[in-house]
Design an enzyme around this catalytic site. Structure first.
Site, mmCIF file in Angstrom:
data_model
loop_
_atom_site.group_PDB
_atom_site.id
_atom_site.type_symbol
_atom_site.label_atom_id
_atom_site.label_comp_id
_atom_site.label_asym_id
_atom_site.label_seq_id
_atom_site.Cartn_x
_atom_site.Cartn_y
_atom_site.Cartn_z
ATOM 1 N N GLU A 171 14.447 40.180 78.011
ATOM 2 C CA GLU A 171 15.734 40.317 78.728
ATOM 3 C C GLU A 171 16.087 41.745 79.113
ATOM 4 O O GLU A 171 17.197 42.211 78.850
ATOM 5 C CB GLU A 171 16.867 39.715 77.886
ATOM 6 C CG GLU A 171 16.669 38.248 77.574
ATOM 7 C CD GLU A 171 17.827 37.638 76.790
ATOM 8 O OE1 GLU A 171 18.750 38.374 76.412
ATOM 9 O OE2 GLU A 171 17.799 36.417 76.574
ATOM 10 N N ASN A 214 9.549 38.434 78.697
ATOM 11 C CA ASN A 214 10.292 37.175 78.615
ATOM 12 C C ASN A 214 11.714 37.376 79.127
ATOM 13 O O ASN A 214 12.365 38.368 78.788
ATOM 14 C CB ASN A 214 10.336 36.757 77.136
ATOM 15 C CG ASN A 214 10.799 35.331 76.909
ATOM 16 O OD1 ASN A 214 10.249 34.394 77.507
ATOM 17 N ND2 ASN A 214 11.783 35.157 76.050
ATOM 18 N N HIS A 251 16.731 28.100 80.088
ATOM 19 C CA HIS A 251 17.939 27.471 79.531
ATOM 20 C C HIS A 251 18.759 26.937 80.708
ATOM 21 O O HIS A 251 19.393 27.705 81.431
ATOM 22 C CB HIS A 251 18.774 28.495 78.760
ATOM 23 C CG HIS A 251 18.078 29.057 77.572
ATOM 24 N ND1 HIS A 251 17.754 28.291 76.477
ATOM 25 C CD2 HIS A 251 17.626 30.310 77.296
ATOM 26 C CE1 HIS A 251 17.149 29.043 75.575
ATOM 27 N NE2 HIS A 251 17.055 30.273 76.051
ATOM 28 N N GLU A 280 11.659 28.785 76.213
ATOM 29 C CA GLU A 280 12.856 28.427 75.429
ATOM 30 C C GLU A 280 13.579 27.257 76.079
ATOM 31 O O GLU A 280 14.808 27.224 76.165
ATOM 32 C CB GLU A 280 13.813 29.625 75.323
ATOM 33 C CG GLU A 280 13.164 30.858 74.733
ATOM 34 C CD GLU A 280 14.111 32.051 74.586
ATOM 35 O OE1 GLU A 280 15.338 31.865 74.688
ATOM 36 O OE2 GLU A 280 13.609 33.158 74.375
ATOM 37 N N ASP A 282 15.618 24.345 77.266
ATOM 38 C CA ASP A 282 16.614 23.332 76.909
ATOM 39 C C ASP A 282 17.446 23.050 78.147
ATOM 40 O O ASP A 282 17.655 23.923 78.983
ATOM 41 C CB ASP A 282 17.450 23.688 75.665
ATOM 42 C CG ASP A 282 18.166 25.024 75.726
ATOM 43 O OD1 ASP A 282 18.209 25.647 76.804
ATOM 44 O OD2 ASP A 282 18.714 25.443 74.689
HETATM 45 C C1 XIL Z 1 19.400 32.392 70.186
HETATM 46 C C2 XIL Z 1 19.287 31.527 68.941
HETATM 47 O O1 XIL Z 1 18.919 30.242 69.340
HETATM 48 C C3 XIL Z 1 20.604 31.495 68.206
HETATM 49 O O2 XIL Z 1 20.451 30.816 66.953
HETATM 50 C C4 XIL Z 1 21.106 32.913 67.954
HETATM 51 O O3 XIL Z 1 22.386 32.859 67.375
HETATM 52 C C5 XIL Z 1 21.161 33.695 69.238
HETATM 53 O O4 XIL Z 1 19.887 33.676 69.858
HETATM 54 N N1 XIL Z 1 17.437 34.051 74.586
HETATM 55 C C6 XIL Z 1 16.534 34.330 73.590
HETATM 56 C C7 XIL Z 1 16.672 33.696 72.262
HETATM 57 O O5 XIL Z 1 15.549 35.032 73.833
HETATM 58 O O6 XIL Z 1 16.224 34.519 71.226
HETATM 59 C C8 XIL Z 1 18.082 33.263 71.996
HETATM 60 O O7 XIL Z 1 18.124 32.541 70.762
HETATM 61 C C9 XIL Z 1 18.599 32.429 73.149
HETATM 62 C C10 XIL Z 1 18.606 33.216 74.422
#
Ligand code: XIL
Length: 461
Positions: A171, A214, A251, A280, A282
């Protein structure tokens, strides 16, 4: 390092993957030569991991170390996935909470579990502005540079041979239309070169690891952020900065839906000569619309040969970081959701969702009803069909609504109606593994009657 656990050389994983690709290559060659007959009775893969592997991909999940004591969680994890990412335990604040003090204990529990199951591990993440301990924020330029390189070095060395892929930087770009770097402590103190430096350090520590950049909101090809990340990766590749892969967090929700040109974005990055991974995933939602989006993302990955795998951001909705969005593949009771079946079937599998052999030979199944949504004029019903102790080839059941109710839509099955239109018979598209579940759904226009529909019994063959 604070822990001195014995770690293997990584040979176990290396062997198992080498073996897998050899077998795949061999079967491919024999098939090409017409020497392998496809057995008519061969059944499709019934787990995400097996189905993904048959497509030359992995299927992973984020894992929270604190959940490893829950048997249903672990059973689902071990059955369905062949790659894990620590959801939080490998972040800087977890691994080096104060300067020079490393605590690998929680992350080690995840890695030991995963490696014990023969799963791969994605390391997430070495350098990120978030979940970063306060002591890092207060360092001056030279100390920050040393701290960054030292953190990368200590962590990668600890997991060398067990973690095969690292999110080296996470990020680093801003959202919105600027295409600019995010204003992080790394950017402020070290300037534009910090990302490159992190990758160079990572390569020098573990030359065998796959090194990824990422990020999120990099899904739509035309967005400024996507373009900015693309330009950086193109620049790295052209100058020989060591980068092997780009991770797409993925996400999604209604404000940030799966773009319909997703595979083009993945392909354009892959064309730079890097792997792409969905890291990641979802997707907020439920039922068929969520399932379609999950199927679409899976299809986008399969369409790009360098898309090497998909990781979903958690095992079950109940522990999701955004559980109110129910964004994952298993509900809070570890039942496979329609989204699960969409992914599995897109990967060429079928059945799935649990269970696994044994028992007597009687084909049977059970059905349970739940209401999943309600609006002012209608509601959605969902029926979970579960096979008994034996695999079944097909199932059917009935749903009777109470006039003046009318079923206005259905999904995940073949419906037919009696002459009154009140009794719907729903038949399966396919079979179920022993103990396996699937769901079908329907919308009922209430027309003033909110009585729960009546389910018939389940018939299996
Ligand atoms: C999130 C986790 O899922 C949570 O449990 C935590 O509180 C915050 O981080 N981008 C990422 C992940 O790269 O590491 C993040 O994970 C979600 C967004």
């Amino acid at each position: 390092m604070s822990t001195a656990l014995f770690r293997g050389s990584g040979g176990r994983r290396a062997r198992s993957w080498a073996w897998t690709s050899l077998v795949t290559a061999t079967v491919g060659a024999l098939a090409a030569a017409g020497l392998v007959a496809t057995a008519g009775t061969a059944s499709a893969q019934s787990t995400l991991a097996d189905a993904a592997e048959s497509q030359g991909r992995y299927f992973g999940t984020a894992v929270a170390s604190g959940r490893l004591g829950e048997s249903d969680y672990v059973a689902t994890l071990d059955r369905e996935f062949n790659s894990v990412t620590a959801e939080n335990s490998m972040k800087w604040e977890s691994l080096q909470p104060s300067q020079g003090y490393f605590d690998f204990s929680a992350a080690d529990r995840i890695v030991d579990h995963a490696r014990g199951q023969g799963m791969a591990v994605r390391g997430h993440t070495l350098v990120w502005h978030s979940q970063l301990p306060g002591w890092v924020e207060s360092l001056g330029t030279n100390d920050l540079r040393s701290a960054m390189n030292n953190h990368i070095t200590e962590v990668m060395q600890h997991y060398q041979g067990d973690v095969d892929t690292w999110d080296v930087v996470n990020e680093a770009f801003q959202d919105g239309g600027s295409g600019a770097r995010r204003d992080s402590v790394f950017q402020r103190r070290l300037g534009d070169g910090w990302i490159e430096e992190a990758f160079r350090t990572a390569r020098s520590v573990d030359p065998n690891a796959t090194l990824c950049y990422n990020d999120y909101n990099t899904d739509a090809w035309n967005s400024a952020k996507t373009q900015a990340v693309y330009d950086m990766v193109a620049d790295f590749v052209s100058r020989g900065v060591p980068i092997d892969c780009v991770g797409f967090q993925a996400h999604f929700n209604s404000g940030n839906p799966v773009p319909n040109n997703y595979h083009e974005t993945l392909q354009n990055f892959a064309d730079l000569g890097v792997d792409v991974q969905i890291t990641e995933l979802d997707i907020a939602g439920s039922g068929e619309s969520q399932a379609e989006q999950y199927g679409g993302v899976t299809q986008a990955c399969l369409a790009v040969s360098r898309c090497t795998g998909i990781t979903v951001w958690g095992v079950t909705d109940k522990y999701s970081w955004r559980s109110e969005d129910t964004p994952l593949l298993f509900d809070g009771d570890y039942n496979a959701k329609p989204a699960y079946h969409a992914v599995l079937e897109t990967l060429g599998g079928s059945g799935g969702g649990g269970g696994g052999g044994g028992g007597d030979d009687t084909a049977d199944c059970t059905v349970t009803y739940s209401e999943t949504d309600r609006w002012g004029d209608r509601f959605n019903g969902q029926v979970t069909v579960r096979a008994g102790d034996s695999a079944i080839d097909s199932w059917s059941t009935t749903v009777t609504v109470h006039p003046p109710q009318k079923i206005s839509a259905t999904w995940n099955g073949d419906p037919s109606w009696d002459s009154s239109g009140d009794v719907m018979t729903m038949r399966s598209h396919g079979g179920l593994a022993a103990g396996g579940t699937t769901t079908f759904g329907f919308t009922v226009m209430a027309n003033g009657n909110w009585t729960t529909p009546t389910l018939g019994s389940c018939t299996a063959s």
